[in-house]
Design a protein around this motif. Structure first.
Motif, short mmCIF file in Angstrom:
data_model
loop_
_atom_site.label_atom_id
_atom_site.label_comp_id
_atom_site.label_asym_id
_atom_site.label_seq_id
_atom_site.Cartn_x
_atom_site.Cartn_y
_atom_site.Cartn_z
N ALA A 170 0.84 -1.21 0.00
CA ALA A 170 0.00 0.00 0.00
C ALA A 170 0.87 1.26 0.00
N HIS A 171 1.97 1.22 0.74
CA HIS A 171 2.91 2.35 0.79
C HIS A 171 3.54 2.56 -0.60
N GLU A 172 3.95 1.48 -1.23
CA GLU A 172 4.55 1.61 -2.57
C GLU A 172 3.52 2.13 -3.57
N GLY A 204 1.29 4.20 -2.83
CA GLY A 204 1.30 5.64 -2.55
C GLY A 204 2.36 6.34 -3.38
N HIS A 205 3.56 5.78 -3.42
CA HIS A 205 4.61 6.36 -4.28
C HIS A 205 4.19 6.31 -5.75
N HIS A 206 3.52 5.23 -6.14
CA HIS A 206 3.06 5.10 -7.52
C HIS A 206 2.14 6.26 -7.90
N GLU A 225 13.06 4.69 -9.45
CA GLU A 225 12.72 3.75 -8.40
C GLU A 225 12.90 4.39 -7.04
N ILE A 226 12.15 3.85 -6.08
CA ILE A 226 12.23 4.31 -4.71
C ILE A 226 12.44 3.07 -3.84
N VAL A 227 13.48 3.11 -3.03
CA VAL A 227 13.76 2.02 -2.11
C VAL A 227 13.33 2.45 -0.72
N ASP A 228 12.60 1.58 -0.04
CA ASP A 228 12.09 1.91 1.28
C ASP A 228 12.75 1.09 2.37
N LYS A 229 13.28 1.80 3.34
CA LYS A 229 13.82 1.13 4.51
C LYS A 229 12.73 1.02 5.57
N ARG A 276 8.02 12.88 1.63
CA ARG A 276 7.56 11.89 0.66
C ARG A 276 7.15 10.60 1.35
N GLU A 277 7.95 10.19 2.32
CA GLU A 277 7.64 8.95 3.03
C GLU A 277 6.38 9.09 3.87
N VAL A 278 6.21 10.25 4.50
CA VAL A 278 4.99 10.48 5.28
C VAL A 278 3.76 10.45 4.38
N GLU A 279 3.88 11.06 3.21
CA GLU A 279 2.75 11.02 2.27
C GLU A 279 2.41 9.60 1.85
N ALA A 280 3.44 8.80 1.59
CA ALA A 280 3.18 7.40 1.19
C ALA A 280 2.53 6.64 2.34
N ASN A 281 2.93 6.94 3.57
CA ASN A 281 2.30 6.27 4.72
C ASN A 281 0.86 6.73 4.92
ZN ZN Z 1 8.50 4.99 0.77
#
Ligand code: ZN
Length: 177
Positions: A79-81, A83-85, A94-98, A119-124
């Motif tokens: 679901a998070h990925e 969000g990046h999509h 590409e986006i790598v998520d830790k 960006r990460e907060v938005e994806a979450n």
């Molecule tokens: Zn992310």
């Protein structure tokens, strides 16, 4: 890049679900990805700190999630990925998520408000809205105000549902009755 308001992200996630006939419980992010033409694969990441990634090359977008993660985490990662999509990966790349980026949803402090963190907060936010749509959470909560029960109904971790209930101020609302 313009940053989105949380309310816009909530609406976007709901629109996506409704458009694809997936606005009912539990939400299946793999099904949504497949309907979007995005393929999802398990992967064994060499780096233990990685939880997922999304890569876009022309018409083909691929999501990878760590195969050893429990199902709840994989669902959240996908679901998070997604969000990046929808929000960030508009061109090839590409986006790598830790793990540290993905499994915390709380508002960052001002000092933490870097472009990458945002960006990460938005994806979450998108992931939470996708797996736990606000109106469906409110309906279920009205029937049974239990984080454990809702986590089960939405097929998410109790931690994720706890954050969601907090962010929707549902505990406050339940005290009013
Ligand atoms: Zn992310």
């Amino acid at each position: 890049m313009e940053w989105a308001e949380r309310s816009q992200i909530e609406q976007r996630a709901k629109d996506v679900l409704v458009q694809h006939g997936l606005y009912s419980l539990p939400i299946d992010p793999v099904n949504l990805a497949n309907l979007l033409g995005v393929t999802v694969h398990n992967a064994k990441f060499a780096d233990d700190s990685w939880a997922g990634l999304i890569a876009k090359r022309g018409q083909h977008t691929q999501i990878l999630v760590e195969q050893s993660d429990p199902p709840y985490r994989k669902r959240f990662s996908i679901a998070h990925e997604l969000g990046h999509h929808f929000l960030h990966l508009l061109d090839d790349g590409e986006i790598v998520d830790k793990r540290v980026d993905m499994f915390r949803e709380k508002q960052p402090t001002l000092a933490d408000w870097s472009a990458q963190r945002r960006r990460e907060v938005e994806a979450n936010w998108f992931a939470a809205a996708l797996l736990m749509p606000e109106e469906l959470v409110r309906q279920q909560w009205a029937a049974n105000p239990s984080v454990m029960a809702l986590a089960r109904a939405f097929n998410v971790s109790q931690e994720a549902m706890g954050y969601r209930v907090d962010s929707l101020d549902l505990e406050v609302a339940s005290n009013v009755v």
